[in-house]
Write an enzyme that holds these catalytic residues in place. Sequence first.
Site, mmCIF file in Angstrom:
data_model
loop_
_atom_site.group_PDB
_atom_site.id
_atom_site.type_symbol
_atom_site.label_atom_id
_atom_site.label_comp_id
_atom_site.label_asym_id
_atom_site.label_seq_id
_atom_site.Cartn_x
_atom_site.Cartn_y
_atom_site.Cartn_z
ATOM 1 N N GLU A 1 -130.071 -90.532 133.661
ATOM 2 C CA GLU A 1 -131.489 -90.193 133.676
ATOM 3 C C GLU A 1 -131.553 -88.690 133.472
ATOM 4 O O GLU A 1 -130.617 -87.969 133.803
ATOM 5 C CB GLU A 1 -132.123 -90.579 135.019
ATOM 6 C CG GLU A 1 -131.920 -89.561 136.155
ATOM 7 C CD GLU A 1 -130.469 -89.325 136.547
ATOM 8 O OE1 GLU A 1 -129.658 -90.257 136.420
ATOM 9 O OE2 GLU A 1 -130.140 -88.190 136.968
ATOM 10 N N SER B 1 -129.393 -71.287 137.811
ATOM 11 C CA SER B 1 -128.847 -72.612 137.498
ATOM 12 C C SER B 1 -128.809 -72.940 136.008
ATOM 13 O O SER B 1 -128.011 -73.769 135.579
ATOM 14 C CB SER B 1 -129.656 -73.679 138.237
ATOM 15 O OG SER B 1 -131.036 -73.567 137.912
ATOM 16 N N LYS C 1 -125.276 -78.425 135.360
ATOM 17 C CA LYS C 1 -125.124 -79.884 135.268
ATOM 18 C C LYS C 1 -123.759 -80.270 134.676
ATOM 19 O O LYS C 1 -123.219 -81.324 134.981
ATOM 20 C CB LYS C 1 -126.248 -80.487 134.423
ATOM 21 C CG LYS C 1 -127.648 -80.267 135.001
ATOM 22 C CD LYS C 1 -127.963 -81.163 136.165
ATOM 23 C CE LYS C 1 -129.352 -80.903 136.738
ATOM 24 N NZ LYS C 1 -129.642 -81.648 137.956
#
Length: 410
Positions: A122, A389, A100
């Site tokens: 969010e 990830s 991210k």
Amino acid sequence: MGRQRDKGPAYLKRPDRRGRFGVYGGRYVPETLIPALERLTADFVAAWRDRRFRDEYSHLLREYAGRPTPLTHAPRLSQRLRRGQIFLKREDLTHTGSHKINNVLGQILLAVRQRKRRVTAETGAGQHGVATATVAARFGLTCDVYMGALDMKRQAPNVERMQLLGARVIPVEAGAGTLKDAASEAIRDWVTNVNDTYYVLGSVVGPHPYPYMVREFQRVIGREARGQFRRLLGRSPDTLVACVGGGSNAIGFFTDFFSDARVRMIGVEAGGCGLRSGRHAATLSAGTVGVLHGSMGYLLQDDDGQVITPHSISAGLDYPGVGPEHSFLRDTGRVEYLAVTDQEALAAFSLLAECEGILPALESAHAIAALYQLPRDPSGKRVIGVCLSGRGDKDLGTVMAALGAARLGK
Ligand SMILES: Cc1ncc(COP(=O)(O)O)c(C=O)c1O
């Protein structure tokens, strides 16, 4: 289904000028947001062409986020699974512990370029929220993060992280208290404060230009992996695997391999309690086309078009929609999508921990679990790249509760 095989760089011509990937994508938003989206599109395109912006972005990825991330061979996992040689692209080793950060660094640089002083986001698993709170602190911006009340409970360490970083975490009690509800609140906030607030969206979802922009920021994963495979093996891998919530780590991993027609790509959705149970988040495997959060794509909805509350043990995959580019890739057949259950993901979590000494995020554990669905490879020559990830610290509470202290203590 008459799917055409459209290979290679043609994919990169998408989205079209209206932000469409085939019929998917677009902008289904209130009138008040259109000027902001037009400006964001123009500013992103200009920034992406600007050498100074690109240099600053690369510098931050390198010196702040810790890129390039390694491509780690997993010999014991490969031996156990007998599906080929498995290599892990280690997004878990970035600053803040997931992919991210790549997207957030890019978007917050844009927010600074737009002279915005406040950002909102969010978050589901909390990794996007942590990345946003982190980079907001780095640039001195005010940061508000919307998070579902249920997700705040199951990802408590990330709530504390965000608060320590100076962000306000706003609980969302509506709906199921998960990612969809948090995204709805964040969009509501943005509609109200569009003049002074930048909305940092966490995946390749939402209205144009977000799916396109987030893809471009996440392409660094695949670009690095491609070079690493070339240097290590002299060729591209045979198969790539990544989990799909909204779809950003998968699209970032896959995009630079699209022109390699030989590379098979597999996106892994959350099968929750099983597709037949109705309690899952497998949008591409079991959804139908509709509109959610400003864009058209596959969606979990009932016959009246009401969104079905999804379920996954993993907060980052617990979303009833998916990015429009994935919807397009599914229809063309360029990427295959399959689902694994909560139980399979939990087993894969333990397997990776015990074989390789790596605790994956539960999202990433879905990608590992999907390897069982590949045919066996007795030669051991098939090369498989898995996007790891994120790291599993945030999920320890969930995993301990699910596996049971007795089993762990044995
Ligand atoms: C570690 C991790 N992996 C994957 C995801 C799913 O997001 P995406 O599909 O956009 O990569 C999340 C979302 O929170 C995450 O935290």
